[in-house]
Design a protein around this motif. Structure first.
Motif, short mmCIF file in Angstrom:
data_model
loop_
_atom_site.label_atom_id
_atom_site.label_comp_id
_atom_site.label_asym_id
_atom_site.label_seq_id
_atom_site.Cartn_x
_atom_site.Cartn_y
_atom_site.Cartn_z
N ILE A 1 8.01 19.91 -3.94
CA ILE A 1 7.03 21.03 -4.27
C ILE A 1 6.14 20.73 -5.24
N GLY A 2 4.81 21.22 -5.22
CA GLY A 2 4.12 21.19 -6.43
C GLY A 2 3.38 23.66 -6.02
N ALA A 3 2.67 23.91 -7.25
CA ALA A 3 2.97 24.86 -7.50
C ALA A 3 1.17 24.83 -7.09
N GLN A 4 0.48 25.67 -6.25
CA GLN A 4 -1.07 25.52 -6.15
C GLN A 4 -0.91 27.08 -6.28
N VAL A 5 -1.84 26.99 -7.44
CA VAL A 5 -2.43 27.97 -8.17
C VAL A 5 -3.79 28.26 -8.24
N GLY B 1 -1.76 28.57 10.26
CA GLY B 1 -1.32 26.92 9.78
C GLY B 1 -0.18 27.35 10.18
N ASP B 2 0.64 25.86 10.59
CA ASP B 2 1.69 25.56 10.70
C ASP B 2 3.01 24.95 10.20
N ASP B 3 2.92 26.08 8.42
CA ASP B 3 4.39 25.16 8.12
C ASP B 3 5.21 24.17 8.59
N ALA B 4 5.82 25.06 9.67
CA ALA B 4 7.51 24.13 9.95
C ALA B 4 7.16 22.66 11.04
N THR B 5 5.87 22.72 10.93
CA THR B 5 5.63 21.47 11.94
C THR B 5 4.99 20.21 10.52
N LEU B 6 3.87 20.80 9.84
CA LEU B 6 3.13 20.34 8.69
C LEU B 6 4.20 18.77 7.63
N LEU B 7 5.67 20.19 7.35
CA LEU B 7 6.29 20.10 6.30
C LEU B 7 7.06 18.81 7.02
N THR B 8 6.94 18.50 8.63
CA THR B 8 7.58 17.25 8.94
C THR B 8 6.47 15.96 8.84
N VAL B 9 5.61 16.46 8.47
CA VAL B 9 4.92 15.46 8.10
C VAL B 9 4.37 14.58 6.93
N VAL B 10 4.38 15.73 5.93
CA VAL B 10 3.32 15.19 4.39
C VAL B 10 4.28 15.15 3.60
N THR B 11 4.40 14.52 2.50
CA THR B 11 5.62 13.69 1.86
C THR B 11 5.16 15.57 0.20
N SER B 12 4.54 16.06 0.24
CA SER B 12 4.17 16.50 -0.57
C SER B 12 3.97 17.49 -0.20
N ALA B 13 4.37 19.37 -1.02
CA ALA B 13 3.56 20.37 -0.21
C ALA B 13 3.32 21.18 -1.50
N ASN B 14 1.59 21.43 -1.71
CA ASN B 14 1.54 22.32 -1.81
C ASN B 14 1.17 23.92 -1.83
N MET C 1 0.91 -1.73 0.42
CA MET C 1 0.06 0.17 -0.10
C MET C 1 0.91 1.23 0.28
N ARG C 2 0.72 2.06 -0.68
CA ARG C 2 2.13 3.75 -1.31
C ARG C 2 0.75 4.34 -1.23
N THR C 3 1.28 5.05 -0.85
CA THR C 3 0.56 6.82 -0.86
C THR C 3 1.14 7.72 -0.57
N ASP C 4 0.75 9.17 -0.90
CA ASP C 4 1.32 10.65 -0.83
C ASP C 4 0.20 11.01 0.10
N LEU C 5 1.13 12.05 1.06
CA LEU C 5 0.44 12.63 2.25
C LEU C 5 0.75 13.88 1.86
N ASN C 6 -0.34 15.14 1.38
CA ASN C 6 0.08 16.70 0.97
C ASN C 6 -0.48 17.81 1.79
N ALA C 7 -0.20 18.34 2.07
CA ALA C 7 -1.06 20.13 2.53
C ALA C 7 -0.47 21.21 1.54
N ASP C 8 -1.73 22.08 1.83
CA ASP C 8 -1.46 23.28 1.70
C ASP C 8 -0.91 24.16 2.12
N LEU C 9 -0.09 25.01 2.09
CA LEU C 9 1.34 25.86 2.54
C LEU C 9 1.38 26.96 2.54
N ALA C 10 2.53 27.81 3.22
CA ALA C 10 2.65 29.04 1.96
C ALA C 10 1.18 29.86 2.19
N GLU C 11 0.39 29.72 2.74
CA GLU C 11 -1.10 31.05 2.84
C GLU C 11 -0.59 31.94 3.62
#
Length: 254
Positions: A59-63, A19-32, A1-11
């Motif tokens: 890193i992903g672009a959240q447009v 938001g708590d970007d610093a903590t979320l970035l220690t948890v997720v595997t992709s950053a929107n 079972m393989r998956t990715d966990l992402n979150a919306d950041l830099a808002e």
């Protein structure tokens, strides 16, 4: 079972912090990462890119629509050519910060009202696809399964990734319940974590009306602007790992 966990950041924007970007970035595997149109000032964007690069988070672009006042959650009937230019501008801006941080933009995820509009709005979906293809056809398109955005992106030769939402309620049609509706956002970390395990396994979850639906998920999103987002993301991560899931970026980053 393989998956990715992402979150919306830099808002965050100026003195308005979200938001708590610093903590979320220690948890997720992709950053929107917000690109400045719906949210995000240059400092917030730079910090998110630097920390993501340090931690090996993709890193992903959240447009989004040009709508700081409405946080990008209001539909704008923008002309397709203008929307293409807006998306190009946002990807390019984020790419600069990612490059300085020693990383790069790997994928594109529309935000808010734009995300919801291009589930069915063919002209706007085509405009976003056009921008991504023109900028870099190696970028991955992240979005709602069955959306026009993902269908058109795949037809244009882009790799696509199907996204599910950890903390949002679903309609019987497997679309997101409007934020104007009561119960559209979920808050119980343990309930959310259990639901995410079912989604990753391909098992049905409960829609807002009590019916059972299946939501295809290559990546699971936790919204960074919801209360206790970091705790929710950590609960989801812990439960997925306990159930044997391998958490890796859907872009193939290591």
């Amino acid at each position: 079972m393989r998956t990715d966990l992402n979150a919306d950041l830099a808002e965050s924007f100026g003195r308005w912090e979200l938001g708590d970007d610093a903590t979320l970035l220690t948890v997720v595997t992709s950053a929107n990462v917000a690109c400045g149109f719906h949210a995000g000032d240059p400092g917030a964007i730079r910090r998110a890119c630097e920390r993501a690069a340090t931690l090996g988070v993709a890193i992903g672009a959240q447009v989004g629509y040009r709508d700081l006042a409405g946080f990008g959650r209001r539909f704008i009937d923008v002309a397709p050519a203008e929307l293409t230019d807006d998306v190009l501008y946002q990807i390019g801006a984020l790419a600069g910060f990612a490059r300085v941080a020693g990383s790069e933009v790997r994928y594109v995820k529309p935000h808010g009202a734009l995300y919801n509009a291009i589930v069915h709005h063919s002209e706007q979906a085509a405009a976003v696809v056009d921008a991504v293809v023109r900028y870099d056809s190696g970028l991955v398109a992240l979005g709602l399964p069955g959306s026009e955005w993902l269908r058109m992106a795949e037809n244009a030769g882009l790799r696509v990734c199907r996204e599910a939402f950890a903390d949002r309620a679903y309609t019987p049609e497997a679309t997101l319940v409007s934020r104007r509706e009561l119960g559209s956002v979920l808050h119980d970390p343990e309930y959310i974590a259990q639901r995410c395990v079912r989604m990753v396994r391909g098992e049905p979850i409960e829609a807002v009306d009590g019916s059972r639906i299946r939501v295809e998920a290559d990546s699971i999103c936790v919204h960074g602007d919801t209360p206790d987002a970091a705790a929710v993301a950590q609960a989801v991560r812990n439960r997925l790992i306990d159930e044997g899931a391998l958490l890796v970026p859907f872009t193939g980053d290591t």
